[in-house]
Design a protein around this motif. Structure first.
Motif, PDB file in Angstrom:
ATOM      1  N   ALA A 234       0.830  -1.202   0.000  1.00  9.17           N
ATOM      2  CA  ALA A 234       0.000   0.000   0.000  1.00  9.17           C
ATOM      3  C   ALA A 234       0.868   1.258   0.000  1.00  9.17           C
ATOM      4  CB  ALA A 234      -0.935  -0.008   1.202  1.00  9.17           C
ATOM      5  N   ALA A 235       1.932   1.237   0.818  1.00  7.50           N
ATOM      6  CA  ALA A 235       2.833   2.390   0.864  1.00  7.50           C
ATOM      7  C   ALA A 235       3.528   2.597  -0.472  1.00  7.50           C
ATOM      8  CB  ALA A 235       3.867   2.191   1.975  1.00  7.50           C
ATOM      9  N   LEU A 236       3.945   1.503  -1.103  1.00  9.65           N
ATOM     10  CA  LEU A 236       4.592   1.621  -2.406  1.00  9.65           C
ATOM     11  C   LEU A 236       3.626   2.166  -3.449  1.00  9.65           C
ATOM     12  CD1 LEU A 236       6.695  -1.678  -2.549  1.00  9.65           C
ATOM     13  CD2 LEU A 236       7.576   0.655  -2.443  1.00  9.65           C
ATOM     14  N   SER A 237       2.393   1.701  -3.425  1.00  9.30           N
ATOM     15  CA  SER A 237       1.411   2.187  -4.384  1.00  9.30           C
ATOM     16  C   SER A 237       1.239   3.701  -4.271  1.00  9.30           C
ATOM     17  CB  SER A 237       0.069   1.482  -4.163  1.00  9.30           C
ATOM     18  OG  SER A 237      -0.896   1.927  -5.090  1.00  9.30           O
ATOM     19  N   LEU A 238       1.132   4.197  -3.063  1.00  6.14           N
ATOM     20  CA  LEU A 238       0.994   5.643  -2.859  1.00  6.14           C
ATOM     21  C   LEU A 238       2.224   6.398  -3.340  1.00  6.14           C
ATOM     22  CD1 LEU A 238      -0.682   5.668   0.684  1.00  6.14           C
ATOM     23  CD2 LEU A 238      -1.777   6.164  -1.519  1.00  6.14           C
ATOM     24  N   TRP A 245       3.094  11.504 -10.783  1.00  3.59           N
ATOM     25  CA  TRP A 245       2.646  12.900 -10.937  1.00  3.59           C
ATOM     26  C   TRP A 245       3.832  13.857 -10.928  1.00  3.59           C
ATOM     27  CZ3 TRP A 245       3.239  16.731  -7.126  1.00  3.59           C
ATOM     28  CH2 TRP A 245       2.661  17.966  -7.453  1.00  3.59           C
ATOM     29  N   ARG A 246       4.761  13.636  -9.986  1.00  3.86           N
ATOM     30  CA  ARG A 246       5.905  14.539  -9.840  1.00  3.86           C
ATOM     31  C   ARG A 246       6.809  14.495 -11.079  1.00  3.86           C
ATOM     32  NH1 ARG A 246       8.550  16.838  -5.148  1.00  3.86           N
ATOM     33  NH2 ARG A 246      10.032  18.313  -6.028  1.00  3.86           N
ATOM     34  N   TRP A 247       6.896  13.340 -11.727  1.00  4.26           N
ATOM     35  CA  TRP A 247       7.738  13.205 -12.912  1.00  4.26           C
ATOM     36  C   TRP A 247       7.071  13.726 -14.177  1.00  4.26           C
ATOM     37  CZ3 TRP A 247      10.218   7.656 -12.170  1.00  4.26           C
ATOM     38  CH2 TRP A 247      11.246   7.758 -11.231  1.00  4.26           C
ATOM     39  N   GLY A 248       5.802  14.079 -14.097  1.00  2.00           N
ATOM     40  CA  GLY A 248       5.170  14.746 -15.228  1.00  2.00           C
ATOM     41  C   GLY A 248       4.419  13.847 -16.176  1.00  2.00           C
ATOM     42  N   VAL A 249       3.711  12.840 -15.636  1.00  8.44           N
ATOM     43  CA  VAL A 249       2.984  11.928 -16.508  1.00  8.44           C
ATOM     44  C   VAL A 249       1.939  12.661 -17.354  1.00  8.44           C
ATOM     45  CG1 VAL A 249       1.247  11.353 -14.742  1.00  8.44           C
ATOM     46  CG2 VAL A 249       1.713   9.737 -16.599  1.00  8.44           C
ATOM     47  N   MET A 250       1.380  13.738 -16.843  1.00  9.34           N
ATOM     48  CA  MET A 250       0.355  14.476 -17.574  1.00  9.34           C
ATOM     49  C   MET A 250       0.947  15.475 -18.574  1.00  9.34           C
ATOM     50  SD  MET A 250      -2.168  12.962 -16.345  1.00  9.34           S
ATOM     51  CE  MET A 250      -3.403  13.879 -17.253  1.00  9.34           C
ATOM     52  N   ARG A 251       2.267  15.621 -18.576  1.00 10.44           N
ATOM     53  CA  ARG A 251       2.903  16.596 -19.457  1.00 10.44           C
ATOM     54  C   ARG A 251       3.666  15.941 -20.604  1.00 10.44           C
ATOM     55  NH1 ARG A 251       6.723  20.025 -15.805  1.00 10.44           N
ATOM     56  NH2 ARG A 251       6.830  21.311 -17.694  1.00 10.44           N
ATOM     57  N   LEU A 258       8.477   9.268 -24.952  1.00  5.56           N
ATOM     58  CA  LEU A 258       8.492   9.575 -23.526  1.00  5.56           C
ATOM     59  C   LEU A 258       7.206   9.091 -22.862  1.00  5.56           C
ATOM     60  CD1 LEU A 258       9.955  10.942 -21.167  1.00  5.56           C
ATOM     61  CD2 LEU A 258       8.809  13.081 -21.813  1.00  5.56           C
ATOM     62  N   ALA A 259       6.088   9.269 -23.536  1.00  7.01           N
ATOM     63  CA  ALA A 259       4.809   8.828 -22.980  1.00  7.01           C
ATOM     64  C   ALA A 259       4.806   7.328 -22.717  1.00  7.01           C
ATOM     65  CB  ALA A 259       3.668   9.200 -23.922  1.00  7.01           C
ATOM     66  N   MET A 260       5.476   6.546 -23.579  1.00  6.30           N
ATOM     67  CA  MET A 260       5.546   5.101 -23.382  1.00  6.30           C
ATOM     68  C   MET A 260       6.168   4.768 -22.025  1.00  6.30           C
ATOM     69  SD  MET A 260       6.661   4.080 -27.283  1.00  6.30           S
ATOM     70  CE  MET A 260       6.877   2.319 -27.067  1.00  6.30           C
ATOM     71  N   LEU A 261       7.213   5.473 -21.672  1.00  6.37           N
ATOM     72  CA  LEU A 261       7.886   5.209 -20.402  1.00  6.37           C
ATOM     73  C   LEU A 261       7.012   5.638 -19.226  1.00  6.37           C
ATOM     74  CD1 LEU A 261      11.499   6.405 -21.312  1.00  6.37           C
ATOM     75  CD2 LEU A 261      10.479   4.150 -21.622  1.00  6.37           C
ATOM     76  N   HIS A 262       6.392   6.785 -19.324  1.00  3.76           N
ATOM     77  CA  HIS A 262       5.544   7.281 -18.235  1.00  3.76           C
ATOM     78  C   HIS A 262       4.307   6.410 -18.051  1.00  3.76           C
ATOM     79  CE1 HIS A 262       7.298  11.065 -16.772  1.00  3.76           C
ATOM     80  NE2 HIS A 262       7.791  11.226 -17.995  1.00  3.76           N
ATOM     81  N   PHE A 263       3.667   6.021 -19.149  1.00  2.00           N
ATOM     82  CA  PHE A 263       2.459   5.202 -19.042  1.00  2.00           C
ATOM     83  C   PHE A 263       2.776   3.853 -18.407  1.00  2.00           C
ATOM     84  CE2 PHE A 263       0.262   7.366 -22.924  1.00  2.00           C
ATOM     85  CZ  PHE A 263       0.122   8.517 -22.158  1.00  2.00           C
ATOM     86  N   SER A 264       3.913   3.270 -18.765  1.00  2.00           N
ATOM     87  CA  SER A 264       4.299   1.989 -18.169  1.00  2.00           C
ATOM     88  C   SER A 264       4.589   2.147 -16.679  1.00  2.00           C
ATOM     89  CB  SER A 264       5.526   1.419 -18.883  1.00  2.00           C
ATOM     90  OG  SER A 264       5.219   1.086 -20.224  1.00  2.00           O
ATOM     91  N   PHE A 265       5.278   3.223 -16.322  1.00  2.00           N
ATOM     92  CA  PHE A 265       5.575   3.452 -14.910  1.00  2.00           C
ATOM     93  C   PHE A 265       4.293   3.613 -14.101  1.00  2.00           C
ATOM     94  CE2 PHE A 265       6.638   5.961 -11.174  1.00  2.00           C
ATOM     95  CZ  PHE A 265       7.764   5.315 -10.703  1.00  2.00           C
ATOM     96  N   ALA A 266       3.278   4.205 -14.700  1.00  2.00           N
ATOM     97  CA  ALA A 266       2.013   4.426 -13.989  1.00  2.00           C
ATOM     98  C   ALA A 266       1.349   3.117 -13.571  1.00  2.00           C
ATOM     99  CB  ALA A 266       1.067   5.245 -14.867  1.00  2.00           C
ATOM    100  N   TRP A 267       1.685   2.012 -14.231  1.00  2.00           N
ATOM    101  CA  TRP A 267       1.143   0.711 -13.847  1.00  2.00           C
ATOM    102  C   TRP A 267       1.486   0.342 -12.409  1.00  2.00           C
ATOM    103  CZ3 TRP A 267      -2.058  -3.082 -15.364  1.00  2.00           C
ATOM    104  CH2 TRP A 267      -2.523  -3.098 -16.674  1.00  2.00           C
TER     105      TRP A 267
END
Length: 381
Positions: A234-238, A245-251, A258-267
Motif C-alpha cells: 500500500a505504501a509503495l502504491s501511494l 505525478w511529480r515526474w510529469g505523466v500528464m505533461r 516519452l509517454a511510453m515510459l511514463h504510461f508503463s511506470f504508472a502501472w
C-alpha cells in the motif's frame, strides 16, 4: 555475427528478442492445453527468460558511462550465448519431461549470471566516479537474480519449497529493483530533454524506500507475513502515484516515446494496490503478479528497449504509428490477463496470450534488423 559482436547491446538485445518470442510461443502452446499447463515452471521461466538479457544489454552499454570506466568487452558474447542456451535447454527439457537436463539448463543460466554479476562488480570496484549509488543498486539486484536462479535450480532438482523463494527473489529481489533503479535515474533525465521547463527530481531516499520495500516483499512473501506485505504494498502504491505525478505523466503526451515510459511506470500504482488487496484477503487471483510482469515490466521493456535501440543505432527518437499501436495493444492485452484472474475467465487467458504473442512478434520484427545493420549515422557501435 560480427555485427552483433560490435557492441554489448546488439548481442544481448538480439538474444533477448529471440528469447521473448520463443518463450511467449511456448506459453501460447501451453495455454492451448489447460489441463497440462506447466504453471509453476511458467512463473519462473518467463521472468528469468524474458528480461535478464535486455538488462545486461543496457547495463553494459550505459553502465560504464555511469561509472566513467573503459571496458574491453571480451566475454559478453560467451556470457550472453551461455545464458540463452541454458534458457532454451531448460525450456525444451521441461517440455520433454527430461528433468535432469532441465536442471542442467538452469545451471548454465546460473553460471552465466554469476559471471556477469562478477564482471559488473569489478567495474564498480575500478570506478573512481563520485556517485555509484545506482550502479551499486543494480549490483545488489543482480545478486538477487543469482539467488533467484539458484533457487530455481534447487526447485528443479526436487526441493519444492524453493519455488516460492525463487519467485519472490526473481520479481522483488531482482527484476523490480533493476527496473526501479533504471527508472529513477533515466526517466527524469529523458523527461528533462523533452518537457520544458522541467525540474529533475530523483532523491536517493526515494530509491532507498523502494528498494527497502522490495526487500520486505521478498521476505514477507516467503514467510507469508500478510500484514507486512499489505502495508508495504500500500505504501509503495501511494509512493508511485506521487512519483508519477511529480515526474510529469500528464505533461508527456506530446512525445510518444516519452509517454511510453511514463504510461508503463504508472502501472506500478495499480500493481501494488492489487497486491495490497490480495494481502488483505481480497480474492484477486494472480492479477497482481501479471499486472507487474505484463502491465509494468512488459510494456516498459518495449518502450525502453525501443528508445535505447533507436538512440544507439543513430536513428531518430520517433515512434511510428505501428510501434505506438503495438505498445497500446500490449496494455490492452495486459488488462485482459488481469481481468481473467479477477473474474476467473479462462477464455481471456487465451485471448491475452495470443495478443501478446502477435504483438511481440511484430515488435521483434521491427527490432531485430536494427541489431544486424550498421548505425544509420555512420558511427561505430
Amino acid at each position: 555475427m560480427k555485427r552483433l559482436a560490435s557492441a554489448p547491446h546488439r548481442l544481448y538485445f538480439f538474444l533477448g528478442a529471440v528469447a521473448v518470442f520463443v518463450l511467449f510461443f511456448w506459453w501460447w502452446l501451453q495455454v492451448q492445453h489447460p489441463q497440462t499447463m506447466a504453471i509453476p515452471l511458467h512463473a519462473l521461466l518467463m521472468p528469468l527468460g524474458v528480461f535478464p538479457l535486455f538488462i545486461l544489454g543496457f547495463t553494459f552499454t550505459a553502465g560504464p558511462k555511469w561509472l566513467a570506466v573503459t571496458t574491453v568487452d571480451d566475454y559478453f558474447l560467451l556470457h550472453g550465448a551461455t545464458y540463452f542456451c541454458g534458457l532454451i535447454l531448460a525450456m525444451l527439457a521441461a517440455s520433454l519431461d527430461l528433468y535432469p537436463l532441465r536442471s542442467s539448463g538452469f545451471a548454465l543460466m546460473l553460471c552465466a549470471w554469476l559471471a556477469v554479476t562478477w564482471r559488473w562488480g569489478s567495474l564498480i570496484r575500478r570506478s573512481t566516479a563520485p556517485d555509484k549509488k545506482h550502479a551499486l543498486a543494480i549490483f545488489l539486484a543482480m545478486c538477487g537474480g543469482a539467488c533467484a536462479i539458484a533457487a530455481t535450480l534447487a526447485w528443479s532438482g526436487g526441493w519444492n519449497g524453493a519455488w516460492i523463494i525463487a519467485r519472490q527473489c526473481a520479481f522483488f529481489g531482482f527484476l523490480l529493483p533493476v527496473f526501479l533503479t533504471v527508472c529513477q535515474r533515466m526517466l527524469p533525465f529523458f523527461s528533462s530533454n523533452v518537457i520544458k521547463p522541467y525540474a529533475i527530481w530523483r532523491p536517493y531516499w526515494l530509491l532507498g524506500l523502494w528498494l527497502g520495500g522490495c526487500l520486505i516483499l521478498v521476505v514477507a512473501g516467503i514467510m507469508q507475513w500478510r500484514l507486512s506485505e499489505a502495508v508495504t504494498a500500500a505504501a509503495l502504491s501511494l509512493s508511485f502515484i506521487y512519483t508519477s505525478w511529480r515526474w510529469g505523466v500528464m505533461r508527456c503526451m506530446a512525445n510518444r516515446l516519452l509517454a511510453m515510459l511514463h504510461f508503463s511506470f504508472a502501472w506500478l500504482a495499480v500493481v501494488f494496490a492489487l497486491q495490497a488487496a490480495a494481502a488483505f484477503g481480497v480474492a484477486v487471483g494472480s492479477a497482481p503478479i501479471h499486472a507487474l510482469g505484463l502491465g509494468f515490466m512488459g510494456t516498459m521493456l518495449v518502450g525502453f528497449v525501443s528508445r535505447v535501440s533507436f538512440g544507439h543505432s543513430g536513428r531518430p527518437l520517433q515512434v511510428s504509428n505501428l510501434l505506438w499501436g503495438i505498445y497500446l495493444g500490449l496494455h490492452l492485452a495486459a488488462l485482459l490477463r488481469i481481468a481473467a484472474s479477477l473474474f476467473s475467465l479462462p477464455l481471456l487467458i487465451t485471448l491475452s496470450a495470443t495478443a501478446w504473442l502477435l504483438l511481440l512478434a511484430a515488435w521483434i520484427g521491427m527490432m531485430l534488423p536494427i541489431y544486424l545493420r550498421a548505425r544509420a549515422d555512420g558511427q561505430s557501435g
